[in-house]
Design an enzyme around this catalytic site. Structure first.
Site, short mmCIF file in Angstrom:
data_model
loop_
_atom_site.label_atom_id
_atom_site.label_comp_id
_atom_site.label_asym_id
_atom_site.label_seq_id
_atom_site.Cartn_x
_atom_site.Cartn_y
_atom_site.Cartn_z
N CYS A 155 -1.57 4.09 11.18
CA CYS A 155 -1.49 5.34 11.94
C CYS A 155 -2.77 5.49 12.73
O CYS A 155 -3.43 6.53 12.71
CB CYS A 155 -1.24 6.53 11.01
SG CYS A 155 -2.39 6.66 9.63
N GLY A 208 4.76 7.14 -0.83
CA GLY A 208 6.05 6.58 -1.19
C GLY A 208 7.19 6.79 -0.23
O GLY A 208 8.31 6.37 -0.50
N GLU A 268 -0.11 0.42 -5.70
CA GLU A 268 -1.03 1.48 -5.33
C GLU A 268 -2.26 1.39 -6.24
O GLU A 268 -2.14 1.50 -7.45
CB GLU A 268 -0.39 2.86 -5.45
CG GLU A 268 -1.32 4.01 -5.16
CD GLU A 268 -2.06 3.85 -3.83
OE1 GLU A 268 -3.31 3.94 -3.84
OE2 GLU A 268 -1.40 3.63 -2.79
N LYS A 274 7.74 5.39 2.76
CA LYS A 274 8.24 4.11 3.25
C LYS A 274 8.89 3.32 2.12
O LYS A 274 9.86 2.59 2.34
CB LYS A 274 7.08 3.31 3.87
CG LYS A 274 6.42 3.96 5.07
CD LYS A 274 5.30 3.11 5.61
CE LYS A 274 4.52 3.83 6.70
NZ LYS A 274 3.73 4.97 6.16
N CYS A 310 0.88 -1.18 0.00
CA CYS A 310 0.00 0.00 0.00
C CYS A 310 0.92 1.22 0.00
O CYS A 310 1.09 1.88 1.02
CB CYS A 310 -0.91 0.00 1.22
SG CYS A 310 -1.62 -1.62 1.63
N ALA A 311 1.50 1.53 -1.15
CA ALA A 311 2.73 2.31 -1.18
C ALA A 311 2.59 3.82 -1.14
O ALA A 311 3.43 4.50 -0.54
CB ALA A 311 3.55 1.92 -2.41
N ALA A 312 1.61 4.41 -1.84
CA ALA A 312 1.56 5.88 -1.94
C ALA A 312 1.43 6.52 -0.56
O ALA A 312 0.79 5.95 0.33
CB ALA A 312 0.41 6.30 -2.83
#
Length: 527
Positions: free
Chosen positions: A416, A247, A271, A249, A243-245
């Site tokens: 988060c 970016g 993504e 991480k 779940c990249a965007a």
């Protein structure tokens, strides 16, 4: 000057728009001034409002200048005395003229108020006022990760941060003055530094070139926990960021791989949202993350774990959609102590507001940050329990999908969120799942974690029956394996949760008395 009018608008808005940061940066109608300048003016004025009120009242500024409001007077007098560049208004502007007409009286009262506090210099006065009038909130530092794909801490120390003083604690950074050149080198994550809240590195060449990345400390934990520091990194194959965007991480993963000289390793970045995919691609180009293969508009759950292109995937990073309950503004809207309103020549009706402010400050120093978190839980969970359950189910599904990759040996899961439903409860359900048991998956124990994270104090929480949603309670060792970050405490992070699942090799039984998540434990794990 629009800066002062914009700041006054933020402070007098009747609608409650959240934190100071969200009111300024999320303003739909827009301001004429730069949001960063508005934020800095308000937050700095709030530090010294009692002192500024004293000067304004004793100088009779609002009696002489009937067109000034109490809030405007504080903002103007702050910049007149405390801003390095003085008033941000042209020489003929009415606001500047109002201050210039009363300059002598203001200067005299400022000097008297400073001497009453036995302060010889302006910096002495600042320190005295901060001690005299402590903030009711804990400011967040400006976290900056040094992008080692393009630079190093030594290089940036000699250029971008030349002349900066290194201090030991986050409190020293957050309590500093906006103009101070100080930083704190993080003790938990390499190549991470904390700057004062008002610091702006976005105008520096290093930021524009992708050498500096603004990234909250907590969000640096997943990649560091996943790859850590290994003398032998030969077991690390390809990675997936599910779940990249936007970016941050992902680029951190790429930087850690490059440090290990894993030049043959790739990072697949998924993504599903097309617009966020564009952001992700842009971020990878800017950061120089050549090892990253962006799979735009791709849902991680649609990946086939047995596809030949993923047969070398050993490490997966998952930071799926969550409630975002751990994301905090830097502070609430400050309630200023206002001067006497010159139009009425009576005390401005702020006594109740000041009393509220005092109660707020007193409460802030009465107990630990957990009190605030509990209030946040009560406010957010009650109306959103259905949404939390849906998120929790999706998060569990995503982690279980990651565990099904044949060559996978490590999977980090993070949110988060401060809610147990999205954190410990998800971990419990995953560990109890058929796929986790079949693949010999367990949690990376605290003593096995990389040194910097092993020393992190805040760990997993107990689950109530409601939050667990029929999931078995985590044993103490598993709670210790989970890391939590608490919003608003002295660590200066947002609310965050992270843990790491590891696959054990073929197992040999150990003592029957040992247990692992309620089952028999096994020795011989090494990843």
């Amino acid at each position: 000057m629009s800066l002062y009018y914009d700041a006054a608008t933020v402070l007098t808005a009747t609608a409650q728009g959240g934190s100071l940061k969200s009111r300024i940066y999320g303003n739909k109608s827009g301001f004429k001034s730069k949001p960063a300048h508005i934020y800095a003016l308000i937050s700095e004025t709030a530090k010294y409002d009692q002192f500024l009120k004293e000067v304004v009242d004793n100088a009779g500024l609002l009696v002489q200048e009937r067109k000034l409001t109490p809030i405007l007077s504080l903002l103007l007098v702050h910049d007149h005395f405390f801003s390095k560049s003085g008033l941000a208004a042209p020489s003929a502007h009415p606001l500047r003229l109002a201050i210039e007409r009363n300059k002598a009286r203001l200067q005299a009262e400022f000097a008297k108020a400073r001497l009453r506090r036995r302060c010889a210099t302006l910096d002495d006065l600042r320190r005295s006022l901060l001690a005299e009038n402590p903030r009711a909130y804990q400011s967040q530092p400006r976290w900056v990760r040094i992008n080692t794909l393009k630079t190093s801490f030594m290089q940036e120390s000699a250029t971008t941060f030349e002349g900066y003083k290194s201090v030991a604690t986050i409190m020293e950074v957050t309590d500093s003055f906006g103009t101070e050149k100080i930083l704190s080198i993080d003790r938990h994550v390499p190549d991470l530094i904390a700057l004062p809240p008002e610091a702006d590195v976005t105008k520096t060449p290093a930021y524009r070139d992708g050498k500096l990345i603004l990234q909250d400390k907590a969000s640096c934990f997943p990649a560091y926990m996943l790859l850590g520091e290994h003398d032998d990194s030969s077991h690390i194959g390809y990675c997936i960021d599910g779940c990249a965007a936007p970016g941050n991480k992902t680029s951190h993963l790429a930087a850690l791989l490059a440090k290990m000289e894993r030049t043959e390793s790739k990072v697949f970045a998924c993504e599903r949202d097309p617009n966020r995919s564009k952001t992700l691609i842009s971020m990878m180009r800017k950061s120089g993350a050549d090892a990253v293969i962006v799979q735009a508009s791709c849902d991680f759950l649609t990946l086939n774990p047995h596809d030949s292109q993923y047969k070398k995937v050993t490490h997966l990073l998952l930071d799926p959609s969550c409630s975002g309950s751990g994301i905090i503004g830097r502070e609430d809207i400050p309630i200023l102590a206002l001067p006497v309103d010159g139009k009425s020549e009576k005390a401005h009706p702020t006594s109740s507001r000041n009393a509220s402010r005092k109660r707020k400050r007193d409460h802030a120093h009465e107990g630990p940050a957990e009190d605030t978190n509990e209030a946040e839980e009560t406010r957010a969970v009650a109306p959103d329990s259905t949404r939390l359950l849906k998120l929790s189910n999706l998060q569990t599904k995503i982690v279980e999908h990651a565990l099904s990759f044949p060559a996978a040996v490590r999977v980090t899961y993070s949110t988060c969120s401060v809610h147990v439903e999205e954190n410990e409860a998800v971990v419990s359900r995953v560990l109890s799942s058929r796929i986790a048991k079949k693949g010999n998956w367990r949690l990376l124990r605290r003593e096995e974690q990389v040194c910097g994270l092993r020393e992190w104090a805040h760990r997993g929480m107990h689950m109530s029956a409601d939050a667990a949603n029929c999931s078995p309670a985590l044993i103490e060792a598993d709670r210790e394996a989970c890391i939590r970050c608490n919003p608003g405490d002295d660590e200066g992070t947002m609310g965050f949760f992270v843990c790491c699942f590891v696959r054990a090799p073929p197992r040999t039984p150990c003592k029957a008395s040992d247990t692992l998540h309620g089952e028999e434990s096994w020795e011989g794990f090494s990843d």
